[in-house]
Design a protein around this motif. Structure first.
Motif, PDB file in Angstrom:
ATOM      1  N   VAL A  97      27.530   6.453  30.157  1.00 60.07           N
ATOM      2  CA  VAL A  97      27.406   5.689  32.000  1.00 60.07           C
ATOM      3  C   VAL A  97      29.003   5.298  31.616  1.00 60.07           C
ATOM      4  O   VAL A  97      29.780   4.807  32.443  1.00 60.07           O
ATOM      5  CB  VAL A  97      26.900   5.147  31.679  1.00 60.07           C
ATOM      6  N   LYS A  98      29.678   4.794  30.142  1.00 65.47           N
ATOM      7  CA  LYS A  98      30.555   4.406  29.943  1.00 65.47           C
ATOM      8  C   LYS A  98      31.900   5.211  29.636  1.00 65.47           C
ATOM      9  O   LYS A  98      33.067   5.097  31.130  1.00 65.47           O
ATOM     10  CB  LYS A  98      30.796   3.421  28.048  1.00 65.47           C
ATOM     11  N   ARG A  99      31.517   6.473  29.842  1.00 70.05           N
ATOM     12  CA  ARG A  99      32.896   7.064  30.404  1.00 70.05           C
ATOM     13  C   ARG A  99      32.733   7.438  31.663  1.00 70.05           C
ATOM     14  O   ARG A  99      34.249   7.341  32.164  1.00 70.05           O
ATOM     15  CB  ARG A  99      32.418   9.221  30.080  1.00 70.05           C
ATOM     16  N   LEU A 100      31.830   7.875  32.540  1.00 69.40           N
ATOM     17  CA  LEU A 100      32.359   7.634  33.814  1.00 69.40           C
ATOM     18  C   LEU A 100      32.920   6.268  34.699  1.00 69.40           C
ATOM     19  O   LEU A 100      33.157   6.612  35.716  1.00 69.40           O
ATOM     20  CB  LEU A 100      30.710   7.622  34.888  1.00 69.40           C
ATOM     21  N   GLU A 101      32.665   5.459  33.649  1.00 68.07           N
ATOM     22  CA  GLU A 101      33.192   3.889  34.397  1.00 68.07           C
ATOM     23  C   GLU A 101      34.816   4.086  33.843  1.00 68.07           C
ATOM     24  O   GLU A 101      35.257   3.600  34.972  1.00 68.07           O
ATOM     25  CB  GLU A 101      32.672   2.592  33.343  1.00 68.07           C
ATOM     26  N   THR A 102      34.702   4.691  32.525  1.00 71.51           N
ATOM     27  CA  THR A 102      36.581   4.581  32.669  1.00 71.51           C
ATOM     28  C   THR A 102      37.324   5.357  33.822  1.00 71.51           C
ATOM     29  O   THR A 102      38.336   5.261  33.753  1.00 71.51           O
ATOM     30  CB  THR A 102      36.600   5.649  31.326  1.00 71.51           C
ATOM     31  N   GLN A 103      36.762   6.540  34.230  1.00 73.06           N
ATOM     32  CA  GLN A 103      36.511   7.865  35.355  1.00 73.06           C
ATOM     33  C   GLN A 103      36.734   6.609  36.384  1.00 73.06           C
ATOM     34  O   GLN A 103      37.871   7.358  37.376  1.00 73.06           O
ATOM     35  CB  GLN A 103      36.334   9.244  35.245  1.00 73.06           C
ATOM     36  N   GLY A 104      36.396   5.630  36.877  1.00 76.50           N
ATOM     37  CA  GLY A 104      36.400   4.868  38.135  1.00 76.50           C
ATOM     38  C   GLY A 104      35.387   5.883  38.760  1.00 76.50           C
ATOM     39  O   GLY A 104      35.260   4.519  39.752  1.00 76.50           O
ATOM     40  N   LEU A 105      34.170   6.248  38.061  1.00 78.81           N
ATOM     41  CA  LEU A 105      33.910   6.975  38.983  1.00 78.81           C
ATOM     42  C   LEU A 105      31.813   5.770  38.913  1.00 78.81           C
ATOM     43  O   LEU A 105      31.026   5.997  40.298  1.00 78.81           O
ATOM     44  CB  LEU A 105      32.564   7.816  38.968  1.00 78.81           C
ATOM     45  N   VAL A 106      31.517   5.224  38.752  1.00 80.48           N
ATOM     46  CA  VAL A 106      30.575   3.681  38.636  1.00 80.48           C
ATOM     47  C   VAL A 106      31.340   2.941  37.809  1.00 80.48           C
ATOM     48  O   VAL A 106      32.153   2.260  37.095  1.00 80.48           O
ATOM     49  CB  VAL A 106      29.311   4.658  37.541  1.00 80.48           C
ATOM     50  N   ASP A 107      30.307   1.285  38.150  1.00 81.98           N
ATOM     51  CA  ASP A 107      30.619  -0.260  37.559  1.00 81.98           C
ATOM     52  C   ASP A 107      29.285  -0.330  36.893  1.00 81.98           C
ATOM     53  O   ASP A 107      27.977   0.433  37.550  1.00 81.98           O
ATOM     54  CB  ASP A 107      30.478  -0.599  38.558  1.00 81.98           C
TER      55      ASP A 107
END
Length: 147
Positions: A73-83
């Motif tokens: 989830v942290k990586r997806l947040e870094t990619q701008g896909l989730v908060d």
């Protein structure tokens, strides 16, 4: 006995592990243009079904441990896909929601199933039958709404 019950090729566990590894390998080049790994794709699928979700409910839906899911989830947040956001009424709960970019990625991901069918030579009916045959091994699914 006609066949040795302990022969590697007779083991369901070996067939499942090998098949899982091979299926993930088939997904890799299909997901690469989306910027997703297979585990990240599973997270996005769950969030496209329902967001926001708490980290614990998301982990249950994906049959993962929260500690394993958190770095994804942290990586997806870094990619701008989730908060990721703490709930104001209970800061122990971490909610995961889609960003605009995460919602927009869904349109590009809609081609993934047809690409997988083309690569495997399987039809929708074939994939549904396989999924249904594996259901007893998959365990219970999280169908309850997040609270």
């Amino acid at each position: 006995m006609a066949d040795d019950l302990l022969k590697l090729d007779n083991q369901v566990c070996f067939s499942l592990v090998t098949a899982a590894r091979n299926v993930v390998g088939i997904y890799r080049p299909v997901l690469a243009p989306l910027g997703l790994t297979h585990p990240q794709y599973l997270v996005m699928l769950a969030l496209w079904e329902r967001a926001p979700r708490s980290l614990s409910h998301l982990a249950t839906a994906l049959a993962m441990e929260p500690a394993t899911l958190s770095p994804l989830v942290k990586r997806l947040e870094t990619q701008g896909l989730v908060d990721r956001m703490r709930r104001p009424e209970d800061e122990r709960v971490l909610d995961i929601t889609l960003t605009d970019a995460g919602r927009e990625l869904r349109a590009r991901a809609e081609r993934v199933p047809e690409q997988i069918m083309a690569l495997t030579g399987m039809t929708v009916a074939d994939l549904e039958a396989l999924r249904d045959a594996l259901a007893p091994f998959a365990g219970p699914r999280d169908s309850a709404r997040d609270q």
